[in-house]
Scaffold this active site. Structure first.
Site, PDB file in Angstrom:
ATOM      1  N   ASP A  40       0.835  -1.215   0.000  1.00 36.52           N
ATOM      2  CA  ASP A  40       0.000   0.000   0.000  1.00 36.52           C
ATOM      3  C   ASP A  40       0.865   1.259   0.000  1.00 36.52           C
ATOM      4  O   ASP A  40       0.739   2.126   0.879  1.00 36.52           O
ATOM      5  CB  ASP A  40      -0.948   0.025   1.213  1.00 36.52           C
ATOM      6  N   ASN A 152     -16.343   1.750   4.842  1.00 29.83           N
ATOM      7  CA  ASN A 152     -15.214   1.488   5.725  1.00 29.83           C
ATOM      8  C   ASN A 152     -14.222   2.649   5.707  1.00 29.83           C
ATOM      9  O   ASN A 152     -13.736   3.032   4.641  1.00 29.83           O
ATOM     10  CB  ASN A 152     -14.519   0.191   5.286  1.00 29.83           C
ATOM     11  N   ALA A 153     -13.907   3.178   6.876  1.00 29.72           N
ATOM     12  CA  ALA A 153     -12.986   4.322   7.000  1.00 29.72           C
ATOM     13  C   ALA A 153     -11.534   3.848   6.936  1.00 29.72           C
ATOM     14  O   ALA A 153     -10.789   3.862   7.920  1.00 29.72           O
ATOM     15  CB  ALA A 153     -13.250   5.089   8.285  1.00 29.72           C
ATOM     16  N   ASP A 155      -8.025   3.472   3.798  1.00 28.94           N
ATOM     17  CA  ASP A 155      -7.501   3.843   2.483  1.00 28.94           C
ATOM     18  C   ASP A 155      -7.770   5.306   2.108  1.00 28.94           C
ATOM     19  O   ASP A 155      -8.359   5.601   1.066  1.00 28.94           O
ATOM     20  CB  ASP A 155      -8.080   2.911   1.398  1.00 28.94           C
ATOM     21  N   PHE A 173     -14.817  -1.590   0.162  1.00 29.10           N
ATOM     22  CA  PHE A 173     -15.789  -2.687   0.066  1.00 29.10           C
ATOM     23  C   PHE A 173     -17.162  -2.144   0.499  1.00 29.10           C
ATOM     24  O   PHE A 173     -17.371  -0.926   0.503  1.00 29.10           O
ATOM     25  CB  PHE A 173     -15.377  -3.887   0.935  1.00 29.10           C
ATOM     26  N   GLU A 208     -11.505  -0.793  -3.492  1.00 26.96           N
ATOM     27  CA  GLU A 208     -10.924  -0.032  -2.388  1.00 26.96           C
ATOM     28  C   GLU A 208      -9.738   0.769  -2.911  1.00 26.96           C
ATOM     29  O   GLU A 208      -9.487   0.835  -4.105  1.00 26.96           O
ATOM     30  CB  GLU A 208     -10.531  -0.953  -1.221  1.00 26.96           C
TER      31      GLU A 208
END
Ligand code: NAG
Length: 318
Positions: A40, A152-153, A155, A173, A208
């Protein structure tokens, strides 16, 4: 990074079969050497012309390079730990998917705290005047989600639009990627208005790692489809769409909305490059630069770097 990947397994198998039939060719990573373990990645060019990378690791990993080719370990952003993330990590030190940028004499580091498969997550902000290990000040919580948020918090990616307004895209997602206006004085949301920019309603939500870059008249939304973190069996692939507005609607080359699963495939597994994804893009003297991770045949995550050119206002990786 990942979440709820169990929902996506069936669709990933189908996508893999199609990719094998089409047998597309993708460019290999450009030459890099030194300490190449990364997951990442995000890279910023420093005011002195060197490069600083951050990546998923215990207390957020850092690397530096003087020439964009040879990379060295530079320790952790928070060598004394990040105790404020414990409510979201359960005490694990691994912090995910950082985003580096440089504004007004400060490095900005957004990063995520979560656990695998959970949407009890948070994005935090730290700033530093040097970017060095141990120099980062915790600026606290930016946005959080719960097990029932439906997104979803994780990235995060900060983008400054053509008018100078700051925005942060993130996710996800579940119901997909969002963008929110950021107050540049605080680095925190300016309002509660979350705008949806990409989703995969027919593929288990497997999108994502948003990264938005402005080039010419367009904003380009880079994302990762499918499964991030399975070593050489990873099915991550890098997709892109574009819009004339930072908040969308983003469409792919075929005109399909990224809210309906659209995305033009820019790089997928090929040869010994497995699951390339979670890319970032930064602008350098020789053009826009793509950075991403892939797994090698041994299943170790490695840094990939390529250049981007634009043909008919669409990116081409070379
Ligand atoms: C940004 O935050 C600062 C500090 O809290 C506040 O004074 C300012 O009004 C905010 N700006 C906007 C546009 O909301």
């Amino acid at each position: 990074m990942m979440s709820l990947r169990k929902f996506a397994v069936g669709s990933m198998l189908a996508a893999t079969a199609v990719a094998a039939l089409v047998a597309r060719q993708f460019v290999n990573p450009g030459p890099v050497s030194g300490d190449l373990f990364i997951h990442d990645p995000t890279v910023v060019k420093t005011p002195s012309g060197t490069y600083l990378a951050a990546f998923t690791a215990d207390n957020v990993g850092l690397k530096t390079s003087t020439d964009r080719t040879v990379w060295r370990d530079a320790g952790a952003a928070f060598p004394n730990g990040a105790s404020w993330t414990t409510p979201y990590t359960g005490g694990a030190k691994n912090l995910w998917a950082p985003d580096l940028s440089y504004h007004n004499g400060q490095y900005y580091l957004y990063y995520s705290a979560s656990t695998f498969g959970s949407t009890k997550s948070a994005i935090f902000l730290a700033t530093s005047s040097t970017g060095a290990s141990g120099s980062w000040s915790n600026k606290g919580l930016v946005i959080e989600t719960t097990e029932t948020s439906g997104y979803n918090a994780i990235d995060p990616n900060l983008i400054v639009d053509a008018s100078g307004q700051w925005w942060m895209s993130f996710g996800s997602f579940s119901s997909g990627l969002k963008i929110v206006k950021i107050n540049s004085s605080t680095g925190k949301p300016a309002d509660n208005n979350l705008i949806s920019i990409a989703a995969r309603p027919s593929n288990g939500g497997a999108v994502e790692a948003p990264y938005i870059i402005r080039h010419g008249n367009y904003y380009y939304l880079w994302v990762s489809f499918d499964s991030c973190c399975k070593g050489a069996a990873s099915t991550y692939r890098i997709m892109v769409g574009r819009s004339t507005s930072v908040t969308g609607p983003y469409v792919d080359r075929a005109g399909k909305s990224m809210m309906e699963g659209g995305g033009t495939e820019m790089m997928a597994s090929h040869g010994s490059i497995h699951g390339p994804g979670h890319n970032a893009v930064f602008t350098d003297g020789d053009g826009d630069v793509l950075v991403y991770h892939y797994y090698n045949d041994a299943g170790t995550a490695q840094l990939g770097i390529n250049l981007i050119r634009y043909e008919s206002d669409w990116p081409v990786i070379y």
